[in-house]
Design an enzyme around this catalytic site. Structure first.
Site, PDB file in Angstrom:
ATOM      1  N   PRO A  13      62.557 -83.294 115.211  1.00 40.16           N
ATOM      2  CA  PRO A  13      62.214 -84.702 115.374  1.00 40.16           C
ATOM      3  C   PRO A  13      61.626 -85.348 114.117  1.00 40.16           C
ATOM      4  O   PRO A  13      60.921 -84.698 113.349  1.00 40.16           O
ATOM      5  CB  PRO A  13      61.176 -84.693 116.496  1.00 40.16           C
ATOM      6  N   ASN A  14      61.962 -86.607 113.965  1.00 37.57           N
ATOM      7  CA  ASN A  14      61.479 -87.479 112.887  1.00 37.57           C
ATOM      8  C   ASN A  14      62.118 -87.193 111.527  1.00 37.57           C
ATOM      9  O   ASN A  14      61.934 -87.976 110.594  1.00 37.57           O
ATOM     10  CB  ASN A  14      59.940 -87.443 112.779  1.00 37.57           C
ATOM     11  N   ARG A  41      60.229 -91.938 105.620  1.00 40.07           N
ATOM     12  CA  ARG A  41      59.070 -91.423 106.349  1.00 40.07           C
ATOM     13  C   ARG A  41      58.069 -90.788 105.383  1.00 40.07           C
ATOM     14  O   ARG A  41      58.387 -89.815 104.702  1.00 40.07           O
ATOM     15  CB  ARG A  41      59.572 -90.355 107.320  1.00 40.07           C
ATOM     16  N   TYR A  67      57.011 -86.215 102.163  1.00 36.62           N
ATOM     17  CA  TYR A  67      58.352 -85.665 102.393  1.00 36.62           C
ATOM     18  C   TYR A  67      59.383 -86.075 101.348  1.00 36.62           C
ATOM     19  O   TYR A  67      60.522 -85.614 101.412  1.00 36.62           O
ATOM     20  CB  TYR A  67      58.836 -86.068 103.793  1.00 36.62           C
ATOM     21  N   ASN A  93      64.669 -76.387 110.724  1.00 36.42           N
ATOM     22  CA  ASN A  93      63.377 -77.022 110.468  1.00 36.42           C
ATOM     23  C   ASN A  93      62.962 -77.622 111.806  1.00 36.42           C
ATOM     24  O   ASN A  93      63.413 -78.709 112.165  1.00 36.42           O
ATOM     25  CB  ASN A  93      63.493 -78.112 109.396  1.00 36.42           C
ATOM     26  N   ALA A 126      57.740 -80.958 114.014  1.00 35.98           N
ATOM     27  CA  ALA A 126      56.476 -80.803 114.761  1.00 35.98           C
ATOM     28  C   ALA A 126      56.564 -79.722 115.833  1.00 35.98           C
ATOM     29  O   ALA A 126      55.549 -79.116 116.204  1.00 35.98           O
ATOM     30  CB  ALA A 126      56.078 -82.137 115.383  1.00 35.98           C
ATOM     31  N   GLU A 166      63.470 -70.183 108.924  1.00 34.68           N
ATOM     32  CA  GLU A 166      62.751 -71.446 109.144  1.00 34.68           C
ATOM     33  C   GLU A 166      62.438 -72.091 107.797  1.00 34.68           C
ATOM     34  O   GLU A 166      62.052 -71.388 106.854  1.00 34.68           O
ATOM     35  CB  GLU A 166      61.444 -71.137 109.890  1.00 34.68           C
ATOM     36  N   HIS A 175      60.639 -75.679 105.753  1.00 39.53           N
ATOM     37  CA  HIS A 175      59.854 -76.916 105.799  1.00 39.53           C
ATOM     38  C   HIS A 175      59.881 -77.569 104.430  1.00 39.53           C
ATOM     39  O   HIS A 175      59.805 -76.875 103.410  1.00 39.53           O
ATOM     40  CB  HIS A 175      58.395 -76.636 106.181  1.00 39.53           C
ATOM     41  N   ARG A 233      48.149 -78.185 104.751  1.00 41.73           N
ATOM     42  CA  ARG A 233      47.905 -79.479 105.397  1.00 41.73           C
ATOM     43  C   ARG A 233      46.878 -79.320 106.524  1.00 41.73           C
ATOM     44  O   ARG A 233      46.063 -78.414 106.493  1.00 41.73           O
ATOM     45  CB  ARG A 233      49.243 -80.053 105.880  1.00 41.73           C
TER      46      ARG A 233
HETATM   47  C1  DQA Z   1      57.751 -80.340 108.539  1.00 44.75           C
HETATM   48  C2  DQA Z   1      56.270 -79.975 108.693  1.00 44.75           C
HETATM   49  C3  DQA Z   1      55.780 -80.239 110.105  1.00 44.75           C
HETATM   50  O1  DQA Z   1      54.398 -79.934 110.213  1.00 44.75           O
HETATM   51  C4  DQA Z   1      55.961 -81.716 110.455  1.00 44.75           C
HETATM   52  O2  DQA Z   1      55.593 -81.948 111.791  1.00 44.75           O
HETATM   53  C5  DQA Z   1      57.327 -82.223 110.181  1.00 44.75           C
HETATM   54  C6  DQA Z   1      58.014 -81.772 108.967  1.00 44.75           C
HETATM   55  C7  DQA Z   1      58.248 -80.191 107.099  1.00 44.75           C
HETATM   56  O3  DQA Z   1      59.454 -80.087 106.899  1.00 44.75           O
HETATM   57  O4  DQA Z   1      57.441 -80.214 106.155  1.00 44.75           O
HETATM   58  O5  DQA Z   1      57.845 -83.069 110.884  1.00 44.75           O
HETATM   59  O6  DQA Z   1      58.514 -79.454 109.345  1.00 44.75           O
END
Ligand code: DQA
Length: 154
Positions: free
Chosen positions: A10-11, A18, A23, A74, A77, A101, A103, A110
């Protein structure tokens, strides 16, 4: 052809706009294009999907069965909350489909609520903190895993 499911959580659809200080400015489409190009060099194919919902992500993981040999994920959240995605990744691993995985940011640097990943323990490894390059490094890691496992099966 060996196919990798690339699954974005998501997002991540908003990448580029964003929180660019966290990011960056690269869009999801640009990440997917770079992955497709690298996949070609590695002798892989990628199928890229993005979902905002947890259930949709679980369904997409089930869809990898019989269609993909590995998963690059990825979970965004859901990394920190989703037992359902963890269980789906564990099921795939058990059925011979490895996951890595990735990120963009470095969650360990963080907020404390990002320090736990429920999903990482059922993946072969995690790559975080390198921006879009995390995805490319993750795809290289999966290519090496697939190469090694196909060779050792032979
Ligand atoms: C993320 C890190 C997560 O904590 C966050 O909620 C994201 C992006 C990253 O790619 O850095 O949405 O997965």
């Amino acid at each position: 052809m060996r196919r990798v499911l690339v699954l974005h959580g998501p997002n991540l659809s908003l990448l580029g706009r964003r929180e660019p200080e966290t990011y960056g400015r690269t869009t999801l489409r640009e990440i997917d294009e770079a992955l497709k190009e690298l996949a070609g060099h590695l002798g892989l194919e990628v199928r890229c999907e993005q979902f905002e919902g947890e259930g949709e992500m679980v369904t997409a993981l089930h869809g990898a069965l019989g269609d993909c040999q590995a998963v690059l994920i990825n979970p965004a959240a859901y990394t920190h909350t989703s037992l359902a995605i963890r269980d789906a990744l564990a099921a795939l691993s058990d059925l011979g489909i490895p996951s890595v995985e990735v990120h963009l940011s470095q969650p360990a640097a963080r907020e404390s609520f990002r320090h736990t990943s429920l999903t990482a323990p059922v993946c072969r490894g995690s790559i975080a903190g390198f921006g879009p390059n995390s995805y490319l490094l993750g795809l290289r890691a999966l290519a090496a895993i697939l190469d090694r496992e196909v060779r050792s099966d032979a």
